[in-house]
Design a protein around this motif. Sequence first.
Motif, PDB file in Angstrom:
ATOM      1  N   GLY A  56       0.692  -0.719  -0.079  1.00  0.00           N
ATOM      2  CA  GLY A  56      -0.317   0.113  -0.025  1.00  0.00           C
ATOM      3  C   GLY A  56       0.741   1.203  -0.268  1.00  0.00           C
ATOM      4  O   GLY A  56       0.994   2.614  -0.815  1.00  0.00           O
ATOM      5  N   LEU A  57       2.390   1.291   0.598  1.00  0.00           N
ATOM      6  CA  LEU A  57       2.550   2.593   0.928  1.00  0.00           C
ATOM      7  C   LEU A  57       3.370   2.770  -0.639  1.00  0.00           C
ATOM      8  O   LEU A  57       3.819   3.657  -0.935  1.00  0.00           O
ATOM      9  N   ALA A  58       3.867   1.833  -1.184  1.00  0.00           N
ATOM     10  CA  ALA A  58       4.796   1.377  -2.456  1.00  0.00           C
ATOM     11  C   ALA A  58       3.944   2.064  -3.444  1.00  0.00           C
ATOM     12  O   ALA A  58       4.328   3.293  -4.136  1.00  0.00           O
ATOM     13  N   ASP A  59       2.674   2.187  -3.139  1.00  0.00           N
ATOM     14  CA  ASP A  59       1.440   1.993  -4.098  1.00  0.00           C
ATOM     15  C   ASP A  59       0.919   3.601  -4.085  1.00  0.00           C
ATOM     16  O   ASP A  59       1.230   4.635  -5.161  1.00  0.00           O
ATOM     17  N   ASP A  68       3.993  12.850  -0.278  1.00  0.00           N
ATOM     18  CA  ASP A  68       2.045  11.907   0.138  1.00  0.00           C
ATOM     19  C   ASP A  68       2.922  11.261   1.135  1.00  0.00           C
ATOM     20  O   ASP A  68       1.829  10.533   2.179  1.00  0.00           O
ATOM     21  N   LEU A  69       3.641  10.230   0.763  1.00  0.00           N
ATOM     22  CA  LEU A  69       4.428   9.005   1.346  1.00  0.00           C
ATOM     23  C   LEU A  69       4.708   8.890   2.887  1.00  0.00           C
ATOM     24  O   LEU A  69       4.483   8.404   3.543  1.00  0.00           O
ATOM     25  N   THR A  70       5.450   9.984   3.101  1.00  0.00           N
ATOM     26  CA  THR A  70       6.076  10.304   4.721  1.00  0.00           C
ATOM     27  C   THR A  70       4.202  11.034   5.238  1.00  0.00           C
ATOM     28  O   THR A  70       4.481  11.085   6.528  1.00  0.00           O
ATOM     29  N   ALA A  71       3.664  12.297   5.161  1.00  0.00           N
ATOM     30  CA  ALA A  71       2.214  12.118   5.165  1.00  0.00           C
ATOM     31  C   ALA A  71       1.758  10.654   5.785  1.00  0.00           C
ATOM     32  O   ALA A  71       0.980  10.331   6.910  1.00  0.00           O
ATOM     33  N   ARG A  72       1.491  10.272   5.036  1.00  0.00           N
ATOM     34  CA  ARG A  72       0.657   8.681   5.272  1.00  0.00           C
ATOM     35  C   ARG A  72       1.532   8.085   6.322  1.00  0.00           C
ATOM     36  O   ARG A  72       0.847   6.929   7.316  1.00  0.00           O
ATOM     37  N   ILE A  73       2.864   7.720   6.826  1.00  0.00           N
ATOM     38  CA  ILE A  73       3.578   7.043   7.435  1.00  0.00           C
ATOM     39  C   ILE A  73       3.284   7.419   9.128  1.00  0.00           C
ATOM     40  O   ILE A  73       3.223   7.160   9.417  1.00  0.00           O
ATOM     41  N   ALA A  74       3.275   8.749   8.869  1.00  0.00           N
ATOM     42  CA  ALA A  74       3.072  10.140  10.250  1.00  0.00           C
ATOM     43  C   ALA A  74       0.920   9.487  10.550  1.00  0.00           C
ATOM     44  O   ALA A  74       1.384   9.065  11.557  1.00  0.00           O
ATOM     45  N   ASP A  75       0.383   9.465   9.600  1.00  0.00           N
ATOM     46  CA  ASP A  75      -0.711   9.414  10.303  1.00  0.00           C
ATOM     47  C   ASP A  75      -0.948   7.696  10.682  1.00  0.00           C
ATOM     48  O   ASP A  75      -2.069   7.126  12.068  1.00  0.00           O
ATOM     49  N   ARG A  76      -0.106   6.528  10.224  1.00  0.00           N
ATOM     50  CA  ARG A  76      -0.241   5.450  10.440  1.00  0.00           C
ATOM     51  C   ARG A  76       0.182   5.091  11.781  1.00  0.00           C
ATOM     52  O   ARG A  76       0.279   4.170  12.629  1.00  0.00           O
ATOM     53  N   LYS A  98      17.356   9.826   6.982  1.00  0.00           N
ATOM     54  CA  LYS A  98      16.296   9.946   7.460  1.00  0.00           C
ATOM     55  C   LYS A  98      15.019  10.824   7.554  1.00  0.00           C
ATOM     56  O   LYS A  98      15.275  11.521   6.976  1.00  0.00           O
ATOM     57  N   ILE A  99      14.405  10.216   6.678  1.00  0.00           N
ATOM     58  CA  ILE A  99      12.947  10.998   5.566  1.00  0.00           C
ATOM     59  C   ILE A  99      11.861  10.923   6.962  1.00  0.00           C
ATOM     60  O   ILE A  99      11.628  12.109   7.184  1.00  0.00           O
ATOM     61  N   ALA A 100      11.289   9.560   7.394  1.00  0.00           N
ATOM     62  CA  ALA A 100       9.889   9.669   7.957  1.00  0.00           C
ATOM     63  C   ALA A 100      10.238   8.084   8.589  1.00  0.00           C
ATOM     64  O   ALA A 100      11.459   7.187   8.571  1.00  0.00           O
ATOM     65  N   GLY A 101       9.282   8.167   9.777  1.00  0.00           N
ATOM     66  CA  GLY A 101       9.347   7.035  10.072  1.00  0.00           C
ATOM     67  C   GLY A 101       9.656   7.474  11.816  1.00  0.00           C
ATOM     68  O   GLY A 101      10.446   8.079  12.337  1.00  0.00           O
ATOM     69  N   ASP A 102       9.496   6.050  12.542  1.00  0.00           N
ATOM     70  CA  ASP A 102      10.000   5.266  13.780  1.00  0.00           C
ATOM     71  C   ASP A 102      11.408   5.461  14.074  1.00  0.00           C
ATOM     72  O   ASP A 102      11.633   5.193  15.226  1.00  0.00           O
ATOM     73  N   LEU A 103      11.829   4.543  13.327  1.00  0.00           N
ATOM     74  CA  LEU A 103      13.113   3.419  13.913  1.00  0.00           C
ATOM     75  C   LEU A 103      14.459   4.419  13.023  1.00  0.00           C
ATOM     76  O   LEU A 103      13.386   5.887  12.846  1.00  0.00           O
ATOM     77  N   THR A 104      15.279   4.307  14.366  1.00  0.00           N
ATOM     78  CA  THR A 104      16.752   5.393  14.006  1.00  0.00           C
ATOM     79  C   THR A 104      17.200   5.213  13.205  1.00  0.00           C
ATOM     80  O   THR A 104      18.059   5.471  12.054  1.00  0.00           O
ATOM     81  N   ASP A 105      17.426   3.586  13.082  1.00  0.00           N
ATOM     82  CA  ASP A 105      18.763   3.452  12.095  1.00  0.00           C
ATOM     83  C   ASP A 105      18.471   1.915  11.327  1.00  0.00           C
ATOM     84  O   ASP A 105      17.148   1.207  11.821  1.00  0.00           O
ATOM     85  N   TRP A 106      19.040   2.476  10.606  1.00  0.00           N
ATOM     86  CA  TRP A 106      18.896   1.164   9.136  1.00  0.00           C
ATOM     87  C   TRP A 106      18.897  -0.595   9.625  1.00  0.00           C
ATOM     88  O   TRP A 106      20.745  -0.316   9.800  1.00  0.00           O
ATOM     89  N   PRO A 107      18.379  -1.041   9.467  1.00  0.00           N
ATOM     90  CA  PRO A 107      19.051  -2.695  10.100  1.00  0.00           C
ATOM     91  C   PRO A 107      19.754  -3.203   9.260  1.00  0.00           C
ATOM     92  O   PRO A 107      19.551  -2.538   7.686  1.00  0.00           O
ATOM     93  N   ALA A 108      21.008  -3.403   9.540  1.00  0.00           N
ATOM     94  CA  ALA A 108      22.058  -3.505   9.016  1.00  0.00           C
ATOM     95  C   ALA A 108      21.702  -5.469   7.664  1.00  0.00           C
ATOM     96  O   ALA A 108      22.267  -5.776   7.097  1.00  0.00           O
ATOM     97  N   ARG A 134      13.113  -0.684  -2.170  1.00  0.00           N
ATOM     98  CA  ARG A 134      13.414  -0.116  -2.821  1.00  0.00           C
ATOM     99  C   ARG A 134      12.051   0.313  -3.989  1.00  0.00           C
ATOM    100  O   ARG A 134      12.455   0.106  -4.227  1.00  0.00           O
ATOM    101  N   LEU A 135      11.999   2.325  -3.268  1.00  0.00           N
ATOM    102  CA  LEU A 135      11.096   2.147  -3.851  1.00  0.00           C
ATOM    103  C   LEU A 135      10.720   2.866  -5.060  1.00  0.00           C
ATOM    104  O   LEU A 135      10.231   2.905  -6.439  1.00  0.00           O
ATOM    105  N   SER A 136      12.539   3.906  -5.424  1.00  0.00           N
ATOM    106  CA  SER A 136      13.072   4.218  -6.176  1.00  0.00           C
ATOM    107  C   SER A 136      14.390   4.774  -6.008  1.00  0.00           C
ATOM    108  O   SER A 136      14.596   3.960  -5.243  1.00  0.00           O
ATOM    109  N   PRO A 137      14.765   5.145  -7.482  1.00  0.00           N
ATOM    110  CA  PRO A 137      16.723   4.977  -6.505  1.00  0.00           C
ATOM    111  C   PRO A 137      16.766   6.068  -5.911  1.00  0.00           C
ATOM    112  O   PRO A 137      17.837   6.396  -4.811  1.00  0.00           O
ATOM    113  N   ASN A 138      15.343   6.681  -5.184  1.00  0.00           N
ATOM    114  CA  ASN A 138      15.909   7.867  -4.556  1.00  0.00           C
ATOM    115  C   ASN A 138      15.089   7.699  -2.739  1.00  0.00           C
ATOM    116  O   ASN A 138      15.432   8.216  -1.817  1.00  0.00           O
ATOM    117  N   LEU A 139      14.767   6.171  -2.961  1.00  0.00           N
ATOM    118  CA  LEU A 139      13.783   6.236  -1.645  1.00  0.00           C
ATOM    119  C   LEU A 139      14.099   4.653  -1.515  1.00  0.00           C
ATOM    120  O   LEU A 139      14.137   3.867  -2.470  1.00  0.00           O
TER     121      LEU A 139
END
Length: 447
Positions: A56-59, A68-76, A98-108, A134-139
């Motif tokens: 759903g988030l990929a769509d 829009d994706l950042t807003a939806r993550i905040a809502d959830r 980091k752009i959005a989310g509650d996790l601080t570090d990317w899991p290795a 990977r949603l796009s080359p930049n995300l």
Amino acid sequence: MTTRRRLRHSIVGRVALGALLLSLVAAAVLFAVAYGTVSAVATKGLQRAVDTDLAGLADIAATGGAADLTARIADRLAMTPGDSRQSHYLLIDAAGRKIAGDLTDWPASLSADRSDAGYLALPDGTRLYARATRLSPNLALVVGRDDRPERALLDRLTISFALASLVVVLTVSLLTWRNARTLSDRIDRIGAALRTGDSAAMELLVEDAGQDELAEVTRRSGVALRRMQALAVSYRQVSDHVAHEIRTPLAHLDRRLLDLRESADGRTVDRARQDIADIVRLLESLLDIAASEAQRDDPSGMTELDIAGIARELAELYDDSMEDAGLSLETNIGAPVPMRGDAMQLRRMLTNLLDNAVKYVPPGGLIRLSVQEGPTIIIEDDGPGIPVDRRQTIFDRFVRGNAGTNGHGHGLGLTLARAIAERHGLTMMLDDAPRGCRFRIAPGLVS
């Protein structure tokens, strides 16, 4: 010796201990299976939920972009789920910021390029199932859900299984120990009757009021011991009577010979007395032999039979089945061939050889059965035969004559046939033949 110590050192006690250990192992195995099954189902449920959320988030990212994706993550993240299961997110750019989310570090352990998935542990100890993509080359996005409900379910399962297993083990232990004590008491009574030969102990066995198999064994043991005691008394009485009745006239004879010794040749009389002593020793030996022979098992002797007649009967039975299989059966069975043996086993030997031929000979083939004096039995066919490299092991267990067969059988027919032949003093061997197989059974052959 106390009952507890006696049971601990007896076969009955070991059986009881074995039953207890078996119940513990069975409970552990069942728990492992149940735990693994529930855990696997829980993991699949988490995987479906995470994959659905991620899709759903990929769509949203594809249609509305990063904002829009950042807003939806905040809502959830702001929503409180009804099942107390918290979702966790982390959205980063191409530089790993980091752009959005509650996790601080990317899991290795998770690669967005490979869309890796697995369990993660947060700093506060919370465990969650997550997937990166990977949603796009930049995300790049990580979506995870904690497994607190599943862990709670597994904890309840563990406690429930532990309590149920404890009840089962205690019940099995109680019943096993009770039955073991009952069996041990009965065995002790039988042992006491055997050791002492006491009539009262035997009567206790006969009067066992139980209704199970052990009670039946106990009663029959008492009856048998009582009968043996009666036979022993009778045997002792007969022995005493025989010894008395023979020794008395021999004693009189010996006395008369002593009287005769005064007026006759002493050497002749001494020889006569020695003969009498030899008779007494012979009588005692005969009594010992009779007692020993009475304890021997009945021999499983063989009977006189006609192997040619057995072969002829089997040929008649196989005639229709041979015809149905498209095979021809020729026989060369002459006059009766007497021998001593076990008719059932000899039928099995011939049946195995005929079945072997039927199995390997193709339709249109010929099978020959010959029985002559000796006895000499030959079963041959014009089938594909047995490869040279298999002839040395054809009678071994689990060896088939032709590796290209359809796999029926276990390779034991010829082994059993040879064993039956050897039990009857015969030898089975595979003769050289221009075509097919030729099995020969006869006395005195060297394989």
